[in-house]
Design an enzyme around this catalytic site. Structure first.
Site, PDB file in Angstrom:
ATOM      1  CE  LYS A 108      20.321 -14.043  26.992  1.00 49.04           C
ATOM      2  NZ  LYS A 108      19.585 -12.882  27.493  1.00 49.04           N
TER       3      LYS A 108
ATOM      4  CG  ASP B 215      20.417  -4.938  28.812  1.00 45.69           C
ATOM      5  OD1 ASP B 215      21.225  -5.370  27.965  1.00 45.69           O
ATOM      6  OD2 ASP B 215      19.722  -5.683  29.527  1.00 45.69           O
TER       7      ASP B 215
ATOM      8  CE1 TYR C 173      15.678 -12.183  29.292  1.00 45.62           C
ATOM      9  CE2 TYR C 173      16.210 -11.615  31.550  1.00 45.62           C
ATOM     10  CZ  TYR C 173      16.054 -12.557  30.563  1.00 45.62           C
ATOM     11  OH  TYR C 173      16.274 -13.879  30.858  1.00 45.62           O
TER      12      TYR C 173
ATOM     13  NE  ARG D   2      33.259 -14.729  47.943  1.00 48.36           N
ATOM     14  CZ  ARG D   2      33.837 -14.138  49.000  1.00 48.36           C
ATOM     15  NH1 ARG D   2      34.030 -12.828  49.003  1.00 48.36           N
ATOM     16  NH2 ARG D   2      34.238 -14.845  50.030  1.00 48.36           N
TER      17      ARG D   2
END
Ligand SMILES: *Cc1c(COP(=O)(O)O)cnc(C)c1O
Length: 382
Positions: free
Chosen positions: A198, A173, A98, A46
């Site tokens: 993406k 972004d 988005y 983690r």
């Protein structure tokens, strides 16, 4: 080094001595310590895992940053980012965002006491900055209306508005253009965000998110948040994104070339009323795009004459798939009204131009002629 070389060899750190050219998938949740108080550099996945670290170093090299943290999705990355802020803090965000980011801001971050204002251009952003503003969050080009924000102008605004007590972070972004075409940190941004689902991954086969930062203080704060909140990317998914990035530069060139051809073809179609592609010279921000990016990407939005035509396209495409998401090998067509932006209040949607006639196309890697032929038959033209 050129960006295409960095895509292939972004991180040259070796994690074993076999000579493996491709980074291994370290499927281990934990790592044995050589002695008391000692570490191999890895303790628990983690916090960090070698395959994930390899990916993070690669993105850092591509974006020209100081550190990158990989998350299990783009939204996990934005959620972690929001943990930098406290109740009462104010963020000025791009008007056109988005849908999932807007949903997070309006349904979760606001509940947690963070306030938002929305703006389209750098000028509008300036007017919305207050003494409580802690960040400017922009998506450029934006999803789905393809608005472009001048990143350098936004960085200048931030510089003018902030003082020693009140730092303002510029967050960009960069999902749509990727570091192959646009490097926001070099234009004055503090944090770059990606949905690695993406273009970075590029094959429509996995989810991921990235935050790349400019300075080590911010990196430390975000690493603390990431290991504490736990939205880390798995070793296998890290491997898939590394594998995707090896061809990123080649893919982006082809996406760009085909999208430009498809966008021009759209402008000649009777049933297409408006084309939103940042590479068309009549796009209102064409000059800004040419200045701050070296390519225009593979995303096109367009409006057709009627809702009927929009639905006919969605139901009749064959090569192109009617599906959410973008940036992969397969061309995808999306209906923002009913998919990505369905959760936006209707008046907000209409104000932004997201109506029943708007479609968004992610131009994939199929032949230009096959994509155009598919659109032609689906539109009902001969
Ligand atoms: C998809 C997307 C996101 C969210 O990423 P996920 O990987 O789907 O969680 C954020 N920003 C943009 C611009 C996107 O396209």
């Amino acid at each position: 080094m050129e960006i295409s070389t960095l895509c292939v060899h972004g991180c040259d750190k070796k994690y074993d001595n076999t000579g493996a050219v491709s980074v291994p998938i370290f499927a281990s949740s934990t790592f044995a310590h050589p002695g008391v108080g000692q570490s191999t550099g890895f303790d628990y996945s983690r916090s960090q895992n070698p395959t994930k670290e390899h990916l993070e170093h690669t993105i850092t090299a591509l974006e020209g940053g100081c550190d990158t943290i990989a998350f299990s999705s783009g939204m996990a990355a934005v959620s972690a980012l929001m943990e930098l802020f406290s109740p009462g803090d104010h963020i000025v965000a791009s008007d056109d965002l988005y849908g999932g980011t807007f949903r997070l801001f309006s349904h979760i971050s606001e509940k947690n006491g963070i306030k938002f204002s929305y703006a389209t251009s750098a000028g509008e952003i300036a007017a919305k900055i207050t003494s409580a503003t802690k960040a400017i969050f922009i998506e450029t080009p934006s999803n789905p209306m393809m608005n472009v924000v001048d990143i350098e102008a936004a960085a200048q605004l931030k510089q003018n508005a902030q003082n020693d007590l009140n730092k303002i972070l510029l967050i960009v972004d960069n999902t749509f253009l990727t570091p192959v075409f646009q490097r926001p940190l070099s234009l004055g941004a503090d944090i770059v965000l990606h949905s690695g689902t993406k273009y970075l991954g590029g094959h429509n086969d996995t989810l991921s998110g990235m935050l790349t930062v400019k300075d080590s203080d911010l990196a430390g704060r975000l690493r603390f948040i990431a290991k504490t909140t736990g939205g880390c990317l798995s070793p296998f998914d890290s491997f898939l994104i590394i594998r995707g990035i090896k061809t990123l530069a080649v893919r982006m060139e082809r996406h760009n070339k085909t999208a430009l051809a498809v966008a021009k073809w759209f402008t000649e179609q009777k049933k297409v009323k408006k084309v939103y592609y940042i590479g068309l010279q009549d796009h209102p921000d064409y000059a800004i795009s040419c200045r701050q990016a070296s390519g225009f990407g593979g995303m096109i939005s367009f409006t057709v004459d009627t809702e009927q035509t929009a639905k006919s396209i969605l139901e009749n495409v064959k090569v192109i798939k009617y599906a959410e998401s973008l940036g992969g090998t397969e061309s995808l067509i999306t209906y923002p009204l009913m998919q990505t932006h369905a959760d936006l209040p209707q008046d907000e949607r209409e104000r932004r131009g997201i109506n029943a006639c708007l479609l968004r196309l992610s131009v994939g890697l199929e032949a230009e002629s096959d994509i155009i032929e598919d659109l032609r038959q689906a539109m009902g033209n001969s």
